[in-house]
Design an enzyme around this catalytic site. Structure first.
Site, PDB file in Angstrom:
ATOM      1  N   ARG A 149      23.154  32.767  33.440  1.00 50.38           N
ATOM      2  CA  ARG A 149      22.728  33.920  34.239  1.00 50.38           C
ATOM      3  C   ARG A 149      21.742  33.440  35.287  1.00 50.38           C
ATOM      4  O   ARG A 149      20.783  32.729  34.946  1.00 50.38           O
ATOM      5  CB  ARG A 149      22.059  34.958  33.327  1.00 50.38           C
ATOM      6  CG  ARG A 149      21.722  36.245  34.042  1.00 50.38           C
ATOM      7  CD  ARG A 149      20.906  37.204  33.172  1.00 50.38           C
ATOM      8  NE  ARG A 149      19.496  36.987  33.337  1.00 50.38           N
ATOM      9  CZ  ARG A 149      18.544  37.885  33.011  1.00 50.38           C
ATOM     10  NH1 ARG A 149      18.887  39.049  32.472  1.00 50.38           N
ATOM     11  NH2 ARG A 149      17.277  37.614  33.195  1.00 50.38           N
ATOM     12  N   TYR A 161      12.467  41.047  38.889  1.00 51.68           N
ATOM     13  CA  TYR A 161      12.949  41.055  37.508  1.00 51.68           C
ATOM     14  C   TYR A 161      13.654  39.724  37.172  1.00 51.68           C
ATOM     15  O   TYR A 161      14.478  39.250  37.957  1.00 51.68           O
ATOM     16  CB  TYR A 161      13.943  42.214  37.245  1.00 51.68           C
ATOM     17  CG  TYR A 161      14.688  41.929  35.966  1.00 51.68           C
ATOM     18  CD1 TYR A 161      14.063  42.093  34.745  1.00 51.68           C
ATOM     19  CD2 TYR A 161      15.956  41.343  35.982  1.00 51.68           C
ATOM     20  CE1 TYR A 161      14.679  41.722  33.567  1.00 51.68           C
ATOM     21  CE2 TYR A 161      16.590  40.969  34.804  1.00 51.68           C
ATOM     22  CZ  TYR A 161      15.939  41.157  33.603  1.00 51.68           C
ATOM     23  OH  TYR A 161      16.536  40.762  32.441  1.00 51.68           O
ATOM     24  N   ASP A 212      22.019  39.798  36.796  1.00 53.65           N
ATOM     25  CA  ASP A 212      21.552  41.090  36.270  1.00 53.65           C
ATOM     26  C   ASP A 212      20.765  41.817  37.357  1.00 53.65           C
ATOM     27  O   ASP A 212      19.702  41.345  37.773  1.00 53.65           O
ATOM     28  CB  ASP A 212      20.666  40.822  35.043  1.00 53.65           C
ATOM     29  CG  ASP A 212      20.304  42.084  34.277  1.00 53.65           C
ATOM     30  OD1 ASP A 212      20.509  43.193  34.797  1.00 53.65           O
ATOM     31  OD2 ASP A 212      19.799  41.944  33.144  1.00 53.65           O
ATOM     32  N   HIS A 214      19.578  44.838  36.896  1.00 54.24           N
ATOM     33  CA  HIS A 214      18.590  45.592  36.121  1.00 54.24           C
ATOM     34  C   HIS A 214      18.405  47.039  36.582  1.00 54.24           C
ATOM     35  O   HIS A 214      17.276  47.524  36.738  1.00 54.24           O
ATOM     36  CB  HIS A 214      17.261  44.828  36.107  1.00 54.24           C
ATOM     37  CG  HIS A 214      16.589  44.864  34.761  1.00 54.24           C
ATOM     38  ND1 HIS A 214      15.499  45.645  34.482  1.00 54.24           N
ATOM     39  CD2 HIS A 214      16.885  44.228  33.600  1.00 54.24           C
ATOM     40  CE1 HIS A 214      15.135  45.466  33.207  1.00 54.24           C
ATOM     41  NE2 HIS A 214      15.971  44.637  32.657  1.00 54.24           N
ATOM     42  N   GLU A 238      25.626  42.637  36.179  1.00 56.28           N
ATOM     43  CA  GLU A 238      25.116  43.490  35.091  1.00 56.28           C
ATOM     44  C   GLU A 238      24.230  44.606  35.615  1.00 56.28           C
ATOM     45  O   GLU A 238      23.417  44.391  36.510  1.00 56.28           O
ATOM     46  CB  GLU A 238      24.328  42.567  34.153  1.00 56.28           C
ATOM     47  CG  GLU A 238      23.623  43.245  33.003  1.00 56.28           C
ATOM     48  CD  GLU A 238      22.974  42.206  32.093  1.00 56.28           C
ATOM     49  OE1 GLU A 238      23.454  41.047  32.053  1.00 56.28           O
ATOM     50  OE2 GLU A 238      21.978  42.546  31.439  1.00 56.28           O
ATOM     51  N   GLU A 264      22.992  47.786  27.765  1.00 60.58           N
ATOM     52  CA  GLU A 264      21.893  47.341  26.899  1.00 60.58           C
ATOM     53  C   GLU A 264      20.927  48.473  26.572  1.00 60.58           C
ATOM     54  O   GLU A 264      20.185  48.373  25.595  1.00 60.58           O
ATOM     55  CB  GLU A 264      21.155  46.133  27.495  1.00 60.58           C
ATOM     56  CG  GLU A 264      20.418  46.411  28.775  1.00 60.58           C
ATOM     57  CD  GLU A 264      19.805  45.157  29.397  1.00 60.58           C
ATOM     58  OE1 GLU A 264      20.494  44.125  29.475  1.00 60.58           O
ATOM     59  OE2 GLU A 264      18.635  45.221  29.807  1.00 60.58           O
ATOM     60  N   ARG A 285      27.565  46.239  26.457  1.00 55.98           N
ATOM     61  CA  ARG A 285      26.480  45.297  26.135  1.00 55.98           C
ATOM     62  C   ARG A 285      25.427  45.753  25.134  1.00 55.98           C
ATOM     63  O   ARG A 285      24.327  45.209  25.109  1.00 55.98           O
ATOM     64  CB  ARG A 285      25.772  44.917  27.452  1.00 55.98           C
ATOM     65  CG  ARG A 285      26.658  44.117  28.330  1.00 55.98           C
ATOM     66  CD  ARG A 285      25.978  43.217  29.325  1.00 55.98           C
ATOM     67  NE  ARG A 285      24.559  43.129  29.263  1.00 55.98           N
ATOM     68  CZ  ARG A 285      23.903  42.199  28.552  1.00 55.98           C
ATOM     69  NH1 ARG A 285      24.551  41.287  27.877  1.00 55.98           N
ATOM     70  NH2 ARG A 285      22.583  42.216  28.565  1.00 55.98           N
ATOM     71  N   GLU A 341      24.826  36.978  24.830  1.00 55.22           N
ATOM     72  CA  GLU A 341      23.634  36.538  25.557  1.00 55.22           C
ATOM     73  C   GLU A 341      22.688  35.834  24.582  1.00 55.22           C
ATOM     74  O   GLU A 341      22.481  36.302  23.461  1.00 55.22           O
ATOM     75  CB  GLU A 341      22.919  37.753  26.183  1.00 55.22           C
ATOM     76  CG  GLU A 341      21.675  37.388  26.983  1.00 55.22           C
ATOM     77  CD  GLU A 341      21.003  38.606  27.625  1.00 55.22           C
ATOM     78  OE1 GLU A 341      21.186  39.739  27.136  1.00 55.22           O
ATOM     79  OE2 GLU A 341      20.297  38.408  28.630  1.00 55.22           O
ATOM     80  N   TRP A 404      12.527  50.033  36.754  1.00 55.00           N
ATOM     81  CA  TRP A 404      12.155  48.623  36.613  1.00 55.00           C
ATOM     82  C   TRP A 404      13.362  47.811  36.228  1.00 55.00           C
ATOM     83  O   TRP A 404      14.170  48.203  35.414  1.00 55.00           O
ATOM     84  CB  TRP A 404      11.065  48.432  35.545  1.00 55.00           C
ATOM     85  CG  TRP A 404      10.851  46.977  35.303  1.00 55.00           C
ATOM     86  CD1 TRP A 404      10.286  46.068  36.154  1.00 55.00           C
ATOM     87  CD2 TRP A 404      11.271  46.232  34.155  1.00 55.00           C
ATOM     88  NE1 TRP A 404      10.323  44.814  35.596  1.00 55.00           N
ATOM     89  CE2 TRP A 404      10.919  44.873  34.376  1.00 55.00           C
ATOM     90  CE3 TRP A 404      11.914  46.571  32.969  1.00 55.00           C
ATOM     91  CZ2 TRP A 404      11.184  43.861  33.465  1.00 55.00           C
ATOM     92  CZ3 TRP A 404      12.186  45.564  32.050  1.00 55.00           C
ATOM     93  CH2 TRP A 404      11.811  44.230  32.293  1.00 55.00           C
TER      94      TRP A 404
HETATM   95  O1  EZ4 Z   1      14.900  43.435  30.448  1.00 58.90           O
HETATM   96  O2  EZ4 Z   1      15.210  42.877  26.950  1.00 58.90           O
HETATM   97  O3  EZ4 Z   1      19.784  41.197  30.019  1.00 58.90           O
HETATM   98  N1  EZ4 Z   1      18.650  41.163  29.646  1.00 58.90           N
HETATM   99  C1  EZ4 Z   1      17.695  42.024  30.010  1.00 58.90           C
HETATM  100  C2  EZ4 Z   1      16.357  41.904  29.309  1.00 58.90           C
HETATM  101  C3  EZ4 Z   1      15.588  43.224  29.253  1.00 58.90           C
HETATM  102  C4  EZ4 Z   1      14.560  43.177  28.147  1.00 58.90           C
HETATM  103  C5  EZ4 Z   1      13.830  44.498  27.984  1.00 58.90           C
HETATM  104  O4  EZ4 Z   1      13.084  44.507  26.814  1.00 58.90           O
HETATM  105  O5  EZ4 Z   1      17.926  42.840  30.871  1.00 58.90           O
HETATM  106  O6  EZ4 Z   1      15.591  40.899  29.907  1.00 58.90           O
HETATM  107 CO    CO Z   2      20.086  42.964  31.270  1.00 59.42          CO
END
Ligand code: EZ4
Ligand code: CO
Length: 404
Positions: A149, A161, A212, A214, A238, A264, A285, A341, A404
């Site tokens: 990743r 992030y 990702d 996020h 992602e 997630e 996920r 992961e 976030w």
């Molecule tokens: O931000 O688990 O794909 N992984 C992620 C992680 C999440 C954290 C949050 O607690 O997006 O890094």
């Molecule tokens: Co993630």
């Protein structure tokens, strides 16, 4: 009943980072472990388990795994949500662990046996600039990992992030409260395609690259990013948009062939149903702990299998080695499980949760121990070590809150 549940303990500890662990002991002395960690909200799950769940388990038959799941889910009017589902997930893992020990079988054997010899995994690489990022990519490649990743710094943003100033990355680093980050999409949208193209040129065609976003983009921004990344052939993109707005992914999909992964922050099959049935994603996920344990996740993965969606559970450091064990066993026994992961753990976490699962030549293996194959090093699980740690929050430059 000689094998009834006799003792249920909720351990809050911090071997390098915070975890909540459930330990269930039967009258005849079998011990099952479950992970109940919800990053940054640990004590809420601990209280839910201690005050509301543990008393209901005493005297129950630990072999009634599905019935206990239904009891804790349907038997509660206020159902769903991350806290409830992590608590149920912890109980579910502990009961599967006990069943494994009672029968002398590793969990994967109880789930139908191996469908693969080893499980693909991916590691995280990040860097503020491309050379720093490539250094981490190379290190993972040299260690034998086939998928990486990639996250990078963005000119004009001080915090991004997935990118840390330390060589290791731990998102829940705020000790006095949530750190405040600034997020603006424009620089990110310009930078990421260029950075990932450089990584692709560096590693060649064979390495699986993931990224990702996020949950930060609007649907049309996500579509633009997906399109701009098509030539680099990502393994997946992602969490492009906030996960609640599921129709957003239809818009993204109409514009791009970049594979999409999400889930997630989901907790039940009903959170996933629309996306899976409408084939709006390629990978689902949920982490084993956050999705109600093995019993519920295998139903979600079965639904996904029917619709050509593959499983790829979340595996950050905030999912304990107990959850990761369960995920690896599930992955070895589930046909449409694509990849796990594996963010990795500080050394102390491996010591606190001695485990039979292992990494070999860039792939995960469950080991052959009965149950989940994880134990606890009691001396490293001290309640006094726990200290609240907060995930960051993000604001736009105008001061308004954003995801976030
Ligand atoms: O931000 O688990 O794909 N992984 C992620 C992680 C999440 C954290 C949050 O607690 O997006 O890094
Ligand atoms: Co993630």
């Amino acid at each position: 009943m000689n094998d009834a549940i006799e003792r249920v303990e909720v351990l809050v500890s911090s071997p390098a980072r915070n975890y909540v662990t459930l330990r269930v002991t039967t009258r005849d002395g079998l011990v099952g472990l479950g992970d109940a960690t919800v990053n940054g909200r640990e004590l809420a799950v601990a209280a839910y388990l201690r005050e509301h769940v543990a008393p209901l388990l005493i005297g129950r038959d630990p072999g009634r795994i599905e019935d206990t799941w239904q009891y804790l889910y349907r038997g509660v009017y206020w159902r769903r949500g991350p806290i409830t589902m992590a608590a149920i997930g912890a109980v579910d893992l502990a009961l599967w662990d006990i069943l494994g020990k009672r029968t002398g079988q590793p969990l994967y054997a109880l789930l139908g046996g191996r469908v693969r010899d080893r499980l693909a995994t991916y590691r995280h690489a990040f860097g503020w600039d491309v050379p720093a990022l490539l250094e981490q990519v190379d290190a993972h490649r040299e260690a034998g990992f086939t998928h990486v990743r990639v996250q990078s710094g963005v000119p004009g943003l001080d915090t991004v992030y997935g990118v840390s100033k330390d060589p290791t990355y731990e998102p829940a680093a705020g000790r006095t409260g949530p750190p405040e980050e600034v997020w603006e999409p424009e620089g990110y949208l310009r930078t990421m395609p260029e950075v990932i193209a450089k990584v692709r040129a560096h590693v060649g065609d064979e390495v699986g690259l993931l990224h990702d976003a996020h949950h930060r983009l609007t649907p049309i921004q996500a579509a633009r990013l997906g399109k701009a990344l098509e030539d680099v052939h990502l393994y997946w993109l992602e969490d492009v948009t906030p996960a609640e707005d599921q129709e957003a992914l239809r818009l993204v999909r109409q514009h791009t062939t970049t594979p999409l992964a999400i889930g997630e922050v989901f907790n039940t099959a009903w959170d996933c149903q629309y996306l899976i049935e409408n084939r709006l994603i390629d990978f689902i996920r949920l982490a084993v702990v956050h999705g109600g344990g093995v019993s519920h996740l295998r139903k979600i993965f079965a639904l996904a299998e029917l619709h050509g969606v593959r499983a790829a559970p979340h595996g950050p450091s905030d999912v304990s080695p107990i959850s990761l064990a369960a995920s690896i066993h599930l992955g070895i026994a589930t046909h449409n499980f694509a990849i796990q992961e594996y963010m990795g753990y500080p050394d102390l976490v491996h010591e606190a949760f001695p485990h039979e699962w292992y990494v070999d030549q860039g792939h995960l293996h469950p080991g052959e121990a009965a149950g989940l194959g994880v134990t606890l090093e009691d001396a490293l699980h001290r309640r006094d070590d726990y200290q609240a740690a907060h995930l960051p929050v993000a604001r736009r430059r105008d001061g308004s809150m954003t995801d976030w």
